[in-house]
Design a protein around this motif. Structure first.
Motif, PDB file in Angstrom:
ATOM      1  N   LEU A   1       0.859  -1.170   0.000  1.00 14.83           N
ATOM      2  CA  LEU A   1       0.000   0.000   0.000  1.00 14.83           C
ATOM      3  C   LEU A   1       0.900   1.226   0.000  1.00 14.83           C
ATOM      4  CD1 LEU A   1      -2.845   1.309   0.430  1.00 14.83           C
ATOM      5  CD2 LEU A   1      -2.426   1.053   2.855  1.00 14.83           C
ATOM      6  N   VAL A   2       0.682   2.145  -0.893  1.00 20.94           N
ATOM      7  CA  VAL A   2       1.416   3.407  -0.947  1.00 20.94           C
ATOM      8  C   VAL A   2       0.406   4.527  -0.787  1.00 20.94           C
ATOM      9  CG1 VAL A   2       2.858   4.932  -2.333  1.00 20.94           C
ATOM     10  CG2 VAL A   2       3.196   2.462  -2.469  1.00 20.94           C
ATOM     11  N   LEU A   3       0.623   5.380   0.210  1.00 22.39           N
ATOM     12  CA  LEU A   3      -0.271   6.506   0.452  1.00 22.39           C
ATOM     13  C   LEU A   3       0.424   7.796   0.055  1.00 22.39           C
ATOM     14  CD1 LEU A   3      -1.586   5.492   3.977  1.00 22.39           C
ATOM     15  CD2 LEU A   3      -2.754   5.240   1.794  1.00 22.39           C
ATOM     16  N   THR A   4      -0.270   8.639  -0.680  1.00 22.37           N
ATOM     17  CA  THR A   4       0.270   9.941  -1.050  1.00 22.37           C
ATOM     18  C   THR A   4      -0.776  11.006  -0.737  1.00 22.37           C
ATOM     19  OG1 THR A   4      -0.568   9.791  -3.313  1.00 22.37           O
ATOM     20  CG2 THR A   4       1.664   8.965  -2.922  1.00 22.37           C
ATOM     21  N   GLY A   5      -0.314  12.241  -0.594  1.00 25.15           N
ATOM     22  CA  GLY A   5      -1.233  13.339  -0.333  1.00 25.15           C
ATOM     23  C   GLY A   5      -0.534  14.456   0.413  1.00 25.15           C
ATOM     24  N   ALA A   6      -1.224  15.548   0.559  1.00 30.18           N
ATOM     25  CA  ALA A   6      -0.671  16.716   1.244  1.00 30.18           C
ATOM     26  C   ALA A   6      -0.553  16.462   2.747  1.00 30.18           C
ATOM     27  CB  ALA A   6      -1.573  17.926   0.987  1.00 30.18           C
ATOM     28  N   GLY A   8      -1.168  16.607   6.575  1.00 31.18           N
ATOM     29  CA  GLY A   8      -2.377  16.756   7.362  1.00 31.18           C
ATOM     30  C   GLY A   8      -3.612  16.068   6.811  1.00 31.18           C
ATOM     31  N   THR A   9      -3.448  15.234   5.785  1.00 28.74           N
ATOM     32  CA  THR A   9      -4.613  14.592   5.182  1.00 28.74           C
ATOM     33  C   THR A   9      -4.940  13.236   5.794  1.00 28.74           C
ATOM     34  OG1 THR A   9      -3.246  13.650   3.417  1.00 28.74           O
ATOM     35  CG2 THR A   9      -4.332  15.777   2.972  1.00 28.74           C
ATOM     36  N   GLY A  10      -4.117  12.770   6.738  1.00 25.22           N
ATOM     37  CA  GLY A  10      -4.404  11.522   7.436  1.00 25.22           C
ATOM     38  C   GLY A  10      -3.665  10.300   6.932  1.00 25.22           C
ATOM     39  N   LYS A  11      -2.623  10.487   6.131  1.00 21.03           N
ATOM     40  CA  LYS A  11      -1.871   9.353   5.590  1.00 21.03           C
ATOM     41  C   LYS A  11      -1.297   8.482   6.699  1.00 21.03           C
ATOM     42  CE  LYS A  11       0.945  12.023   3.411  1.00 21.03           C
ATOM     43  NZ  LYS A  11       0.410  13.344   3.737  1.00 21.03           N
ATOM     44  N   THR A  12      -0.703   9.108   7.687  1.00 22.05           N
ATOM     45  CA  THR A  12      -0.068   8.354   8.768  1.00 22.05           C
ATOM     46  C   THR A  12      -1.102   7.597   9.585  1.00 22.05           C
ATOM     47  OG1 THR A  12       1.741   9.945   8.867  1.00 22.05           O
ATOM     48  CG2 THR A  12       1.436   8.520  10.777  1.00 22.05           C
ATOM     49  N   VAL A  34       7.003   1.718   6.445  1.00 22.78           N
ATOM     50  CA  VAL A  34       8.140   2.565   6.086  1.00 22.78           C
ATOM     51  C   VAL A  34       7.664   3.990   5.865  1.00 22.78           C
ATOM     52  CG1 VAL A  34      10.027   2.910   4.438  1.00 22.78           C
ATOM     53  CG2 VAL A  34       9.233   0.597   4.942  1.00 22.78           C
ATOM     54  N   CYS A  35       8.413   4.949   6.404  1.00 22.29           N
ATOM     55  CA  CYS A  35       8.091   6.354   6.179  1.00 22.29           C
ATOM     56  C   CYS A  35       9.385   7.116   5.906  1.00 22.29           C
ATOM     57  CB  CYS A  35       7.322   6.953   7.355  1.00 22.29           C
ATOM     58  SG  CYS A  35       8.176   6.885   8.912  1.00 22.29           S
ATOM     59  N   PHE A  36       9.262   8.338   5.425  1.00 27.80           N
ATOM     60  CA  PHE A  36      10.420   9.127   5.019  1.00 27.80           C
ATOM     61  C   PHE A  36      11.166   9.727   6.202  1.00 27.80           C
ATOM     62  CE2 PHE A  36      12.474  13.034   3.597  1.00 27.80           C
ATOM     63  CZ  PHE A  36      13.258  12.544   2.562  1.00 27.80           C
ATOM     64  N   SER A  37      10.450  10.222   7.173  1.00 24.16           N
ATOM     65  CA  SER A  37      11.040  10.971   8.284  1.00 24.16           C
ATOM     66  C   SER A  37      11.515  10.051   9.401  1.00 24.16           C
ATOM     67  CB  SER A  37       9.997  11.944   8.840  1.00 24.16           C
ATOM     68  OG  SER A  37      10.358  12.399  10.118  1.00 24.16           O
ATOM     69  N   ARG A  38      12.768  10.217   9.807  1.00 29.91           N
ATOM     70  CA  ARG A  38      13.301   9.417  10.914  1.00 29.91           C
ATOM     71  C   ARG A  38      12.571   9.742  12.215  1.00 29.91           C
ATOM     72  NH1 ARG A  38      19.311   7.584  11.906  1.00 29.91           N
ATOM     73  NH2 ARG A  38      18.922   6.304  13.734  1.00 29.91           N
ATOM     74  N   ALA A  39      12.257  11.017  12.428  1.00 30.40           N
ATOM     75  CA  ALA A  39      11.546  11.402  13.646  1.00 30.40           C
ATOM     76  C   ALA A  39      10.170  10.733  13.692  1.00 30.40           C
ATOM     77  CB  ALA A  39      11.408  12.918  13.731  1.00 30.40           C
ATOM     78  N   LEU A  40       9.474  10.704  12.557  1.00 29.31           N
ATOM     79  CA  LEU A  40       8.170  10.054  12.507  1.00 29.31           C
ATOM     80  C   LEU A  40       8.311   8.549  12.713  1.00 29.31           C
ATOM     81  CD1 LEU A  40       5.123  10.093  12.093  1.00 29.31           C
ATOM     82  CD2 LEU A  40       5.542   9.998   9.621  1.00 29.31           C
TER      83      LEU A  40
END
Length: 92
Positions: A1-6, A8-12, A34-40
């Protein structure tokens, strides 16, 4: 599953919920988030660590996941964690 969007749209929120559902099954299985941000990634890993479930949810950035897999394979030594150096050294 790949989620994209601006932002604050609820992807996480959607990704975490789906990871938990997949971990519960049926069939229960190991889930990779998997996510892009290490902090996240660090935040999500800490948050998911305390939620009881039947299967493991592995959380990290692409680089964290690759480093983990290299470590599990016993070939992680010498791979830099610096983004640029990592991308140059990884193919080797």
């Amino acid at each position: 599953l790949v989620l994209t969007g601006a932002a604050g749209t609820g992807k996480t929120v959607l990704a975490v919920e789906q990871a938990l559902r997949l971990a519960e099954g049926p069939p229960a299985g190991r889930v990779l988030l998997v996510c892009f941000s290490r902090a996240l990634a660090d935040h999500l890993a800490a948050r998911l660590r305390d939620i009881p479930r039947r299967a493991e949810v592995v959380v990290g950035t692409y680089h964290q996941i690759v480093m983990r897999l290299l470590g599990e394979a016993g070939v992680g030594g010498g791979v830099p964690e610096d983004w640029g150096a990592f991308n140059e050294a990884l193919p080797d």
